[in-house]
Enzyme design. Structure first.
Site, PDB file in Angstrom:
ATOM      1  N   GLU A   2      17.149 -25.525  13.552  1.00 14.11           N
ATOM      2  CA  GLU A   2      18.533 -25.413  14.000  1.00 14.11           C
ATOM      3  C   GLU A   2      19.490 -25.927  12.926  1.00 14.11           C
ATOM      4  O   GLU A   2      20.694 -25.661  12.975  1.00 14.11           O
ATOM      5  CB  GLU A   2      18.655 -26.278  15.251  1.00 14.11           C
ATOM      6  CG  GLU A   2      19.722 -25.884  16.200  1.00 14.11           C
ATOM      7  CD  GLU A   2      19.571 -26.687  17.497  1.00 14.11           C
ATOM      8  OE1 GLU A   2      18.493 -26.611  18.127  1.00 14.11           O
ATOM      9  OE2 GLU A   2      20.522 -27.389  17.848  1.00 14.11           O
ATOM     10  N   HIS A  49      12.495 -22.393  21.356  1.00 13.11           N
ATOM     11  CA  HIS A  49      13.517 -22.583  20.318  1.00 13.11           C
ATOM     12  C   HIS A  49      14.087 -21.212  19.986  1.00 13.11           C
ATOM     13  O   HIS A  49      13.328 -20.253  19.840  1.00 13.11           O
ATOM     14  CB  HIS A  49      12.862 -23.212  19.085  1.00 13.11           C
ATOM     15  CG  HIS A  49      13.838 -23.701  18.065  1.00 13.11           C
ATOM     16  ND1 HIS A  49      14.616 -22.844  17.337  1.00 13.11           N
ATOM     17  CD2 HIS A  49      14.166 -24.952  17.671  1.00 13.11           C
ATOM     18  CE1 HIS A  49      15.390 -23.558  16.530  1.00 13.11           C
ATOM     19  NE2 HIS A  49      15.135 -24.842  16.711  1.00 13.11           N
ATOM     20  N   ARG A  55      15.509 -30.312  26.097  1.00 11.65           N
ATOM     21  CA  ARG A  55      15.756 -31.323  25.061  1.00 11.65           C
ATOM     22  C   ARG A  55      16.801 -30.822  24.075  1.00 11.65           C
ATOM     23  O   ARG A  55      16.793 -29.648  23.698  1.00 11.65           O
ATOM     24  CB  ARG A  55      14.451 -31.618  24.311  1.00 11.65           C
ATOM     25  CG  ARG A  55      14.650 -32.452  23.083  1.00 11.65           C
ATOM     26  CD  ARG A  55      13.345 -32.879  22.466  1.00 11.65           C
ATOM     27  NE  ARG A  55      12.659 -31.862  21.698  1.00 11.65           N
ATOM     28  CZ  ARG A  55      12.954 -31.521  20.443  1.00 11.65           C
ATOM     29  NH1 ARG A  55      13.969 -32.098  19.826  1.00 11.65           N
ATOM     30  NH2 ARG A  55      12.243 -30.610  19.820  1.00 11.65           N
ATOM     31  N   PHE A 108      24.150 -30.343  15.305  1.00 15.30           N
ATOM     32  CA  PHE A 108      22.986 -29.785  15.975  1.00 15.30           C
ATOM     33  C   PHE A 108      23.417 -29.359  17.373  1.00 15.30           C
ATOM     34  O   PHE A 108      24.361 -29.933  17.932  1.00 15.30           O
ATOM     35  CB  PHE A 108      21.833 -30.804  16.042  1.00 15.30           C
ATOM     36  CG  PHE A 108      20.672 -30.424  15.172  1.00 15.30           C
ATOM     37  CD1 PHE A 108      20.727 -30.610  13.811  1.00 15.30           C
ATOM     38  CD2 PHE A 108      19.538 -29.833  15.717  1.00 15.30           C
ATOM     39  CE1 PHE A 108      19.672 -30.235  13.004  1.00 15.30           C
ATOM     40  CE2 PHE A 108      18.476 -29.454  14.917  1.00 15.30           C
ATOM     41  CZ  PHE A 108      18.540 -29.650  13.549  1.00 15.30           C
ATOM     42  N   ALA A 122      -1.557 -39.940  15.173  1.00 14.31           N
ATOM     43  CA  ALA A 122      -0.928 -40.511  13.983  1.00 14.31           C
ATOM     44  C   ALA A 122       0.367 -39.791  13.641  1.00 14.31           C
ATOM     45  O   ALA A 122       0.779 -39.719  12.493  1.00 14.31           O
ATOM     46  CB  ALA A 122      -1.908 -40.451  12.809  1.00 14.31           C
ATOM     47  N   GLY A 123       1.024 -39.215  14.674  1.00 17.51           N
ATOM     48  CA  GLY A 123       2.369 -38.675  14.464  1.00 17.51           C
ATOM     49  C   GLY A 123       3.354 -39.839  14.450  1.00 17.51           C
ATOM     50  O   GLY A 123       2.953 -41.008  14.395  1.00 17.51           O
ATOM     51  N   LEU A 154       9.038 -21.893  12.696  1.00 18.41           N
ATOM     52  CA  LEU A 154      10.392 -22.338  12.989  1.00 18.41           C
ATOM     53  C   LEU A 154      11.388 -22.154  11.851  1.00 18.41           C
ATOM     54  O   LEU A 154      11.091 -22.469  10.708  1.00 18.41           O
ATOM     55  CB  LEU A 154      10.361 -23.833  13.349  1.00 18.41           C
ATOM     56  CG  LEU A 154      11.665 -24.336  13.943  1.00 18.41           C
ATOM     57  CD1 LEU A 154      11.855 -23.803  15.347  1.00 18.41           C
ATOM     58  CD2 LEU A 154      11.710 -25.842  13.949  1.00 18.41           C
ATOM     59  N   GLY A 181       2.840 -42.502  17.351  1.00 20.12           N
ATOM     60  CA  GLY A 181       1.688 -43.386  17.161  1.00 20.12           C
ATOM     61  C   GLY A 181       1.916 -44.360  16.017  1.00 20.12           C
ATOM     62  O   GLY A 181       1.661 -45.566  16.152  1.00 20.12           O
ATOM     63  N   HIS A 238       8.326 -24.139  21.573  1.00 17.42           N
ATOM     64  CA  HIS A 238       8.590 -25.219  20.616  1.00 17.42           C
ATOM     65  C   HIS A 238       8.216 -26.606  21.121  1.00 17.42           C
ATOM     66  O   HIS A 238       7.740 -27.444  20.367  1.00 17.42           O
ATOM     67  CB  HIS A 238      10.078 -25.174  20.292  1.00 17.42           C
ATOM     68  CG  HIS A 238      10.504 -26.117  19.217  1.00 17.42           C
ATOM     69  ND1 HIS A 238       9.968 -26.073  17.954  1.00 17.42           N
ATOM     70  CD2 HIS A 238      11.424 -27.114  19.216  1.00 17.42           C
ATOM     71  CE1 HIS A 238      10.534 -27.011  17.209  1.00 17.42           C
ATOM     72  NE2 HIS A 238      11.403 -27.662  17.957  1.00 17.42           N
ATOM     73  N   ASP A 289      -4.198 -32.231  24.241  1.00 16.57           N
ATOM     74  CA  ASP A 289      -5.396 -32.973  24.665  1.00 16.57           C
ATOM     75  C   ASP A 289      -5.085 -34.212  25.508  1.00 16.57           C
ATOM     76  O   ASP A 289      -5.708 -34.431  26.549  1.00 16.57           O
ATOM     77  CB  ASP A 289      -6.222 -33.455  23.444  1.00 16.57           C
ATOM     78  CG  ASP A 289      -6.577 -32.322  22.499  1.00 16.57           C
ATOM     79  OD1 ASP A 289      -6.264 -31.161  22.805  1.00 16.57           O
ATOM     80  OD2 ASP A 289      -7.166 -32.605  21.433  1.00 16.57           O
ATOM     81  N   GLN A 307      10.234 -25.707  26.281  1.00 20.20           N
ATOM     82  CA  GLN A 307      11.377 -25.257  25.477  1.00 20.20           C
ATOM     83  C   GLN A 307      11.019 -24.111  24.543  1.00 20.20           C
ATOM     84  O   GLN A 307      10.058 -24.219  23.778  1.00 20.20           O
ATOM     85  CB  GLN A 307      11.903 -26.419  24.650  1.00 20.20           C
ATOM     86  CG  GLN A 307      13.049 -26.034  23.724  1.00 20.20           C
ATOM     87  CD  GLN A 307      13.790 -27.241  23.201  1.00 20.20           C
ATOM     88  OE1 GLN A 307      13.365 -27.861  22.238  1.00 20.20           O
ATOM     89  NE2 GLN A 307      14.873 -27.604  23.852  1.00 20.20           N
ATOM     90  N   ARG A 330      19.625 -25.338  23.379  1.00 21.21           N
ATOM     91  CA  ARG A 330      18.606 -24.343  23.025  1.00 21.21           C
ATOM     92  C   ARG A 330      18.282 -23.369  24.139  1.00 21.21           C
ATOM     93  O   ARG A 330      18.070 -22.182  23.889  1.00 21.21           O
ATOM     94  CB  ARG A 330      17.324 -25.057  22.605  1.00 21.21           C
ATOM     95  CG  ARG A 330      17.492 -25.690  21.266  1.00 21.21           C
ATOM     96  CD  ARG A 330      16.278 -26.462  20.863  1.00 21.21           C
ATOM     97  NE  ARG A 330      16.499 -26.964  19.519  1.00 21.21           N
ATOM     98  CZ  ARG A 330      15.738 -27.875  18.943  1.00 21.21           C
ATOM     99  NH1 ARG A 330      14.707 -28.381  19.595  1.00 21.21           N
ATOM    100  NH2 ARG A 330      15.990 -28.273  17.721  1.00 21.21           N
TER     101      ARG A 330
END
Ligand SMILES: Cc1cc2nc3c(=O)[nH]c(=O)nc-3n(C[C@H](O)[C@H](O)[C@H](O)COP(=O)(O)OP(=O)(O)OC[C@H]3O[C@@H](n4cnc5c(N)ncnc54)[C@H](O)[C@@H]3O)c2cc1C
Length: 574
Positions: A250, A237, A389, A115, A12-13, A247, A16, A347, A216, A235, A281
Site C-alpha cells: 500500500e 489486500h 486491519r 497508509f 522467529a517472526g 504483494l 516471537g 493477505h 500451524d 483480509q 483495505r
C-alpha cells in the site's frame, strides 16, 4: 532427547523475536522456528509501522485510536487498541535505539508516509503515520531483533517443526518438535510457551503470504480443545500483482499511486469520496472486485491498473524500489513508464488464538486462562484489528504485544515450577509420523491442497453467501476425509519436506472449516466479511466476537462481547 528451557517461543517472526528480546538476561529463553529465523514472513513487510509521532504533520494517538476502531468496523476491543496506539511512539524510538535504519525527513527526523484508513481530525483527511525504512521495513526490523538475540546468546532451534503442544494436566508443559535436518523427534519442556507462528494465507490460491504461512499454531491450539476467535475475518489486500498475488505494498498508494479501471477512471472517487485510494483495505478490495464484475476490468480481465507513472523515476527508485523491482522481475513491466496490473490477494487473518492484553491464551467466553500458554502476533487475536486491519498496524501489534507477552512470561516465571515431562505426547507424535510414513494410500497432499485453495477462493473470499459457504464446508469436509488417506512417498529422515507439507495440509483443512463455518453463522456484513445476502452491518445481533470451539461434529460457534470504551459504532464511510 529431553530439552528444558524456562521460556519457549515458537516462531522467529517479529512477534516471537520481540518477546525473546524482552526476556534477555532474565530467563533461559529458546526460539523454535520451522524456517531459518530471518526467513520468517515478517521480513517481507514493506510498508512500515504506524505511530502518531507527528514528524511530517500534526498527529495524535487519539486519532490513531479512532481510525483503528473505525477500520475494525467497531469489532476491535478498544481497551487493547488504546494500549497499542499509546505505546506506538515508544516502540519506534526503541527500534531506532536498537539500530533500525529508518528513512528520514530532510531535517533528520524519522520519515512517515500515508497508509489507507489513517487520518487526522477523526477522518477528515489522510495523515502521514507509517514509519518506514524505504520499502524494506520488515526486513530491517527482523534483522535488528535477530542480531539482538544472537548478541545475548538466545538459543535457536532453527528448522525445527513443532508437531504438537504437550500438557501436564491442564497446564502447557512444552512442545514436541521434529528436527528437520536429522529427522529426530524431541520433547522441549518449558515453564511457559509462546506461540508466535504467524498467519494462514496459504489456505487461499491467490495470496501474498509466504509458503510457511500455514496457520500451524492456530490449528495446534484448536486441536488441543481450545477455541479460535473471529476466524471469519480474512483480509484481501487490494493490490496483488496480477496474476501471481505477490504483494504490491500500500506504500505505492501512500506515495501517491492511483487505481484506474479500463476507462482510465480513478474509480475510488466513487467509493470513498473523502480519502479515495487511501480508504481501508476491505473497501478498496470490494471496489476493485465490483469494477471487475461490472466489466470495467482491464481488457475484460480480472484486474485493474495501479498507476505510478506520474510519480517520476526518482521517487519510485528512492521510496518504492523493491515494489518496482517486483513488477520488473515478475511481469517485465517498468512502473516508471507503465501501470501495474493488480488484483485483490489474500493477505492477513484478523482472527486467531484469543488472548488477553498480556498474551495469555483464553479458553472460553468468560475469560478463563490456560496456564503456561501465550500467543502473540498474527496467530493471536487480542483483538486490535476487529473485522478489518489497517495497513502498518500489524507490525505495531507484533511489537507491542510481543513485548507484553515477554514481560508477562517473565513475571509469571517466579511462580512456576517445571511441569511434568510428557512421555505420552512424545509417543503420540512418534506414532503419528510412523503412521503417515507407512501408509500405502493413494491420495497426494499436493492435489488436495490445490482443491482446498480453489474452494476457499470460490466460497470464502471477499464476497460470500449462504449457499456458497454451505457448499464450501461440504467440499472441505470431503477433502478432510480424503486427507485421511494421504500418502508420503519420501520415507527419508533428513529434510523430509513432503512429510511436513502433509502435516501442514491437515492444519490448513482444519482452519478452512473453521473459517467457513464462522462466516456462515455471521449473517451480516462487517469489515472484510461481506455477505451478499446480508449486505448491512447488524450491530443489534452481531456486535460480538465469534469463538469457534472444536467438537466431534465440527466447529461450534459461540460469542463474546466487544469491549467499547470511547467510540460507539457509527456508519463507516471514507
Ligand atoms: C508481503 C507482506 C507484506 C506485509 N507488509 C506489512 C507492513 O508493511 N506493515 C504491517 O504492519 N504488516 C505487514 N504485513 C503483515 C505482517 O508482516 C504479518 O502480519 C507479520 O509479519 C506476522 O508476524 P508474526 O511474527 O506473527 O509471524 P511470521 O513473521 O509469519 O513468523 C512465523 C514464525 O513461526 C514459525 N512457525 C510457524 N509454524 C511453525 C511450526 N509448526 N513449528 C515451528 N515454527 C513454526 C515460522 O518458522 C516463523 O518463524 C505484511 C504481510 C505480508 C505477507
Amino acid at each position: 532427547m529431553n530439552i528444558k528451557h524456562d521460556i519457549l517461543i515458537i516462531g522467529a517472526g517479529l512477534a516471537g523475536l520481540r518477546a525473546a528480546v524482552e526476556c534477555l538476561g532474565q530467563a533461559d529463553v529458546a526460539v523454535v522456528s520451522k524456517v531459518f529465523p530471518t526467513r520468517s514472513h515478517s521480513g517481507a513487510a514493506q510498508g512500515g509501522i504506524t505511530a502518531a509521532l507527528g514528524n511530517e504533520e500534526e498527529d495524535r494517538w487519539e486519532w490513531h485510536l479512532f481510525d483503528t476502531v473505525k477500520g475494525s468496523d467497531y469489532l476491535g476491543d478498544q481497551d487493547a487498541i488504546e494500549i497499542m496506539v499509546r505505546d506506538a511512539p515508544r516502540v519506534i524510538y526503541e527500534l531506532e535505539h536498537m539500530g533500525v535504519p529508518f528513512s528520514r525527513t530532510p531535517e533528520g527526523k524519522i520519515a512517515q508516509r500515508n497508509f489507507g484508513g489513517h487520518t487526522r481530525d477523526y477522518g477528515k483527511r489522510p495523515v502521514k503515520r507509517a514509519c518506514h525504512a524505504a520499502d524494506r521495513t520488515g526486513r530491517v526490523v527482523l534483522d535488528t531483533l535477530y542480531d539482538q538475540c544472537l548478541r545475548h546468546q538466545v538459543k535457536f532451534y532453527s528448522e525445527h517443526y513443532v508437531l504438537s503442544l504437550a500438557f501436564d494436566r491442564k497446564r502447557c508443559a512444552g512442545v514436541v518438535a521434529y528436527d528437520l535436518p536429522t529427522g529426530e523427534i524431541r520433547f522441549l519442556q518449558a515453564k511457559s510457551v509462546l506461540l508466535a507462528t504467524g498467519g494462514c494465507g496459504r489456505i487461499y490460491k491467490t495470496t501474498s503470504n509466504g509458503f510457511a504461512s500455514t496457520g500451524d499454531g492456530m490449528s495446534l491450539v484448536y486441536q488441543a480443545g481450545f477455541p479460535l476467535e473471529d476466524m471469519e475475518f480474512i483480509q484481501f489486500h487490494p493490490t496483488g500483482l496480477y496474476p501471481l498475488g505477490i504483494l504490491v505494498s500500500e506504500a505505492a498508494r501512500g506515495e501517491g499511486g492511483l487505481l484506474r479501471n479500463r476507462l482510465g477512471e480513478r474509480f475510488m472517487e466513487r467509493y470513498a469520496p473523502t480519502v479515495k485510494d487511501l480508504a481501508a483495505r476491505d473497501v478498496v478490495s470490494r471496489a476493485i472486485l465490483t469494477e471487475i464484475r461490472e466489466k470495467r476490468g482491464i481488457a475484460g480481465k480480472d484486474y485493474v491498473h495501479l498507476d505510478l507513472t506520474h510519480l517520476g523515476e526518482e521517487k519510485i527508485e528512492e521510496r518504492l524500489w523493491e515494489i518496482a523491482s517486483f513488477a520488473r522481475i515478475y511481469l517485465g513491466i517498468d512502473p516508471v513508464y507503465e501501470p501495474i496490473p493488480v488484483q485483490p490477494t489474500c493477505h492477513y487473518i484478523m482472527g486467531g488464538i484469543p488472548t488477553d492484553v498480556d498474551g495469555r491464551v483464553l479458553v472460553d467466553e468468560k475469560g478463563s486462562l490456560v496456564q503456561g500458554l501465550y500467543a502473540a502476533g498474527e496467530c493471536a487475536c487480542v483483538s486490535v484489528h476487529g473485522a478489518n486491519r489497517l495497513g502498518c498496524n500489524s507490525l505495531l501489534d507484533l511489537l507491542v504485544f510481543g513485548r507484553r507477552s515477554g514481560l508477562a512470561m517473565k513475571r509469571d516465571l517466579s511462580r512456576e515450577e517445571y511441569p511434568v515431562f510428557s512421555e505420552g505426547s512424545l509417543r503420540n507424535a512418534d506414532s503419528r509420523i510412523s503412521e503417515l510414513l507407512s501408509r500405502q494410500d493413494r491420495e497426494k497432499s499436493g492435489s488436495i491442497r490445490k482443491e482446498m485453495q480453489a474452494v476457499m477462493m470460490r466460497y470464502g473470499s471477499a464476497f460470500r453467501k449462504d449457499e456458497g459457504l454451505k457448499k464450501g464446508i461440504e467440499e472441505i469436509r470431503s477433502l478432510k476425509e480424503r486427507y485421511g488417506e494421504v500418502r508420503v512417498s519420501d520415507h527419508g529422515k533428513a529434510f523430509n519436506y513432503e512429510l511436513v507439507e502433509a502435516i501442514e495440509l491437515g492444519h490448513q483443512l482444519e482452519l478452512s472449516e473453521v473459517i467457513l463455518l464462522s462466516a456462515l453463522q455471521r449473517r451480516e456484513s462487517r469489515g472484510a466479511h461481506w455477505r451478499e445476502d446480508f449486505p448491512q452491518r447488524a450491530d443489534r445481533y452481531y456486535l460480538k466476537h465469534s469463538l469457534a470451539f472444536p467438537t466431534p461434529k465440527g466447529p461450534e460457534i459461540r460469542y463474546k462481547p466487544v469491549k467499547i470504551t470511547k467510540f460507539q459504532p457509527e456508519a463507516r464511510v471514507y
